[in-house]
Design a protein around this motif. Sequence first.
Motif, PDB file in Angstrom:
ATOM      1  N   TRP A 154      -8.256  -1.590  36.487  1.00 16.61           N
ATOM      2  CA  TRP A 154      -6.869  -2.030  36.312  1.00 16.61           C
ATOM      3  C   TRP A 154      -6.631  -3.248  37.192  1.00 16.61           C
ATOM      4  CZ3 TRP A 154      -2.413  -1.843  39.600  1.00 16.61           C
ATOM      5  CH2 TRP A 154      -2.723  -1.517  40.934  1.00 16.61           C
ATOM      6  N   VAL A 162      -2.721   2.912  42.456  1.00 19.46           N
ATOM      7  CA  VAL A 162      -2.044   3.326  41.211  1.00 19.46           C
ATOM      8  C   VAL A 162      -0.849   4.225  41.540  1.00 19.46           C
ATOM      9  CG1 VAL A 162      -2.336   4.775  39.159  1.00 19.46           C
ATOM     10  CG2 VAL A 162      -4.022   3.019  39.694  1.00 19.46           C
ATOM     11  N   SER A 210       1.959   2.240  42.880  1.00 17.28           N
ATOM     12  CA  SER A 210       2.416   1.128  42.043  1.00 17.28           C
ATOM     13  C   SER A 210       3.715   1.482  41.340  1.00 17.28           C
ATOM     14  CB  SER A 210       1.337   0.806  41.015  1.00 17.28           C
ATOM     15  OG  SER A 210       1.835  -0.083  40.075  1.00 17.28           O
ATOM     16  N   LEU A 245       3.771   0.526  36.530  1.00 11.29           N
ATOM     17  CA  LEU A 245       3.060   1.251  35.478  1.00 11.29           C
ATOM     18  C   LEU A 245       3.974   2.257  34.798  1.00 11.29           C
ATOM     19  CD1 LEU A 245      -0.256   2.005  37.408  1.00 11.29           C
ATOM     20  CD2 LEU A 245       0.022   0.385  35.541  1.00 11.29           C
ATOM     21  N   SER A 246       3.764   2.481  33.498  1.00 14.72           N
ATOM     22  CA  SER A 246       4.546   3.498  32.774  1.00 14.72           C
ATOM     23  C   SER A 246       3.989   4.877  33.158  1.00 14.72           C
ATOM     24  CB  SER A 246       4.414   3.271  31.269  1.00 14.72           C
ATOM     25  OG  SER A 246       3.075   3.536  30.878  1.00 14.72           O
ATOM     26  N   LEU A 268       2.756   7.196  31.232  1.00  6.60           N
ATOM     27  CA  LEU A 268       1.517   7.501  30.514  1.00  6.60           C
ATOM     28  C   LEU A 268       0.328   6.745  31.141  1.00  6.60           C
ATOM     29  CD1 LEU A 268       0.089   8.859  28.158  1.00  6.60           C
ATOM     30  CD2 LEU A 268       0.707   6.880  26.722  1.00  6.60           C
ATOM     31  N   GLN A 269       0.587   5.461  31.456  1.00  8.54           N
ATOM     32  CA  GLN A 269      -0.496   4.657  32.060  1.00  8.54           C
ATOM     33  C   GLN A 269      -0.908   5.265  33.398  1.00  8.54           C
ATOM     34  OE1 GLN A 269       1.536   0.863  32.103  1.00  8.54           O
ATOM     35  NE2 GLN A 269       0.141   0.015  30.549  1.00  8.54           N
ATOM     36  N   ARG A 270       0.053   5.592  34.189  1.00  9.03           N
ATOM     37  CA  ARG A 270      -0.239   6.151  35.516  1.00  9.03           C
ATOM     38  C   ARG A 270      -1.062   7.443  35.378  1.00  9.03           C
ATOM     39  NH1 ARG A 270       2.780   4.827  39.843  1.00  9.03           N
ATOM     40  NH2 ARG A 270       4.542   4.299  38.508  1.00  9.03           N
ATOM     41  N   THR A 271      -0.674   8.320  34.417  1.00 10.41           N
ATOM     42  CA  THR A 271      -1.373   9.599  34.233  1.00 10.41           C
ATOM     43  C   THR A 271      -2.829   9.357  33.817  1.00 10.41           C
ATOM     44  OG1 THR A 271       0.693  10.592  33.514  1.00 10.41           O
ATOM     45  CG2 THR A 271      -1.324  11.801  32.962  1.00 10.41           C
ATOM     46  N   LEU A 272      -2.986   8.449  32.851  1.00  8.74           N
ATOM     47  CA  LEU A 272      -4.343   8.165  32.364  1.00  8.74           C
ATOM     48  C   LEU A 272      -5.233   7.601  33.470  1.00  8.74           C
ATOM     49  CD1 LEU A 272      -3.618   6.610  28.835  1.00  8.74           C
ATOM     50  CD2 LEU A 272      -4.823   8.752  29.330  1.00  8.74           C
ATOM     51  N   LEU A 273      -4.700   6.636  34.233  1.00  7.83           N
ATOM     52  CA  LEU A 273      -5.503   6.009  35.291  1.00  7.83           C
ATOM     53  C   LEU A 273      -5.813   7.021  36.406  1.00  7.83           C
ATOM     54  CD1 LEU A 273      -3.880   2.459  35.571  1.00  7.83           C
ATOM     55  CD2 LEU A 273      -6.279   2.976  35.075  1.00  7.83           C
ATOM     56  N   GLU A 274      -4.850   7.883  36.751  1.00  7.92           N
ATOM     57  CA  GLU A 274      -5.103   8.886  37.806  1.00  7.92           C
ATOM     58  C   GLU A 274      -6.222   9.826  37.370  1.00  7.92           C
ATOM     59  OE1 GLU A 274      -0.748   9.206  40.041  1.00  7.92           O
ATOM     60  OE2 GLU A 274      -1.452  10.849  38.783  1.00  7.92           O
TER      61      GLU A 274
END
Lengths: 440, 281
Positions: free
Chosen positions: A115, A169, A172, A175-176, A178-184
């Motif tokens: 990211w 992350v 941050s 981030l939305s 969904l994005q935050r959940t996916l990256l975590e």
Amino acid sequence: MSAILTLAVKDLRLLLRDRVGFFFTFFFPLLYSVFFGILFSGTSKGPSAIPVAIVNEDRTPASDEFVSSLRKTSSLALDLVDSRDAAVDLVRRGVRSAYVVIPPGFGDASQRLFWGAPMRLEIGTDPGQAMTAGMIEGLVTARAFERMQRLFTDAQAMRDNARRSLEAVRSSTGLSGLQRTLLETLLTSVEALPDMFAAQKSAADTQPDGTTQPAFGGWRPVEITTSQVTRPAAAGRPRYPSSSFAICFPQGIIWGVMACAATFAASLLVERTRGTLPRLTVAPFARWHILAGKAAACFFTTAGLIVALLFVARLGFGVRPASLPLLLVAILCVTVAIVGLMMVLSVLGKTEQAVSGISWALIVVLAMLGGGMLPLAFMPPWMQTLSDVSLVKWAILALEGAIWRGFSPAEMTLPCGVLLSVGVVGFAVGAGVFRWSEQR
Amino acid sequence: MLRLVGLRKTFGTVVAVDGLSLEIRRGEVFGLLGPNGAGKTTTISLAIGQLRPDAGTVTLDGAGSPADPHVRRCIGVAPQALALYDELSGEENLRFFGRLYGLGGSTLRQRVARLLDFVGLTERRRDRVATYSGGMKRRLNFAVALVHEPVLILLDEPTAGVDPQSRNAIFEFVQTLKSEGRTVVYTTHYMEEAQRLCDRVAIMDHGRLLALDAVTGLLGRADRPTVVVVERAAGEERIETADPKAELVRALDQPDVLGVRVERPDLESVFLTLTGRRLRD
């Protein structure tokens, strides 16, 4: 035989007396070989490095490390300059072929995984050196990828980077959900990945052939290996050109022997115009003796020139032939071809000036087609096909085959066969036309 | 010695030699006289086997045709165009041509030394021919023709472009060769040379043989009589006569005569009689 030798010795003596002709026959090819050998090799210490100015605006350990990795690239001669303007100026003035700027943020970007902004580099090149620009871009990209590769091949570095990225992350705000959940989820898995591979380490580290794998299960994002396509080295033989002199000397030799052909072709016309030829034709031997004498003088001079130049190449520049017997065969074949060429050139005009002019025009065309001026690889495909008609191509191939390409006797058959054919056909055509013109 | 029978040679549409037949005797100096373009040099080239005739034969007594390289060993040629290597010295030129004829060692050394002395070039023997004067080159060209001691020597316009001193020297060389019993064929367009040197002269024009005889015989063919010129204060009187001696005596008896000279017919006038043109037209 005695008459042929007498005629040949006379021609060699005349060549020695003509100092300008002697210089261009013997010393010019030597100068050519040495000049271009040095030009292309930098006194034979390997290929010349491309001069590049680099500006480190980031000044982080990561950017310093990147500069160090570029310094280790032998193809680049790196010059660290203070400012972007200074770098641009160096390229504009032609002092450097290109500049590379490492802008601020390079170090931070190199620590992130999956990211954020990527590592950025700026490259500026001289528009007049398009080929060099492509090489620099490729070399810089390769060093950048090496750094990325280390993140994936060093378990601790990957774990640290994944942890730092996870913290970034989580803190941050851009981030939305969904994005935050996916990256975590992804980064947590990446952080755990080295431990998972560590559990299998003992099984994976040792290969059936006994070699060990690198850390992190041996996986790499990309691996590029480079190699030079050469014949396997035989004992005491070079696998590739020992230096650019190994390439330049055959080319210099070709220019020298072509000059020989032109010189002796003109000398036959000189005999005719100065009246010595008619006197020779009434001497007590057959007419072909005169041609044989001229051919013998051309043969000895050509062979002597090649041997002398190769001797200088060996003693002065360390050029060792891959095979001495094959080199002798190559010398013989090149010499025969040059004699044939001389015979054809000698009947192409009726005056010395005409023959000289035609000879050099033809020689330049043969050299251009045959790779004597520009490497064949740079030519379009149709020109490469057309180059088959040039004896220069086959002469260079025969000499290179014996010097550094490591040709086998079978592989020498084609270039040597072509050269011998050129010699025999050239002599027959030249002798036929000469005989016909003398009887008119 | 040398027999030419029915020789014909053409170059394209130009007939250079047209049905030429003649025989050169052993030990004579034979002149081929004619204007430029008469076919003299072509005849020489055919005689030495340099050119192949379209028709006819050339035979050297006891040897055969000069087309055979071994027969050419008996022949020496000094071509009209100087056939020398300018970058070599006079001595080297002689040595080179001597070796072509199979000479070597002390024989060649002695012969070269003798020839250099003969043509007066001993002092300049080591200088390059390029530094020689025209006359010196012509003399060396002459010497080269003799290096293998041929029995038949063909000299093609040997005095072309030389100074009077070298010309006289060449005349002396020819006379020396004659005294040695060698056979010499001498081509020229100078009638005085032919008249002075040659035992017999063949007059050629347009490739054809117009006349062949001893010089005295040829002079008798001139339709111009001998003229006795009597010089007086009032002017010259030209008296054509068949008895010049009587006319001379008569003229010398007269008191007002200042001088007397005799103009005999020469080869120039013979050529004029035969062709209607002068030799140097």
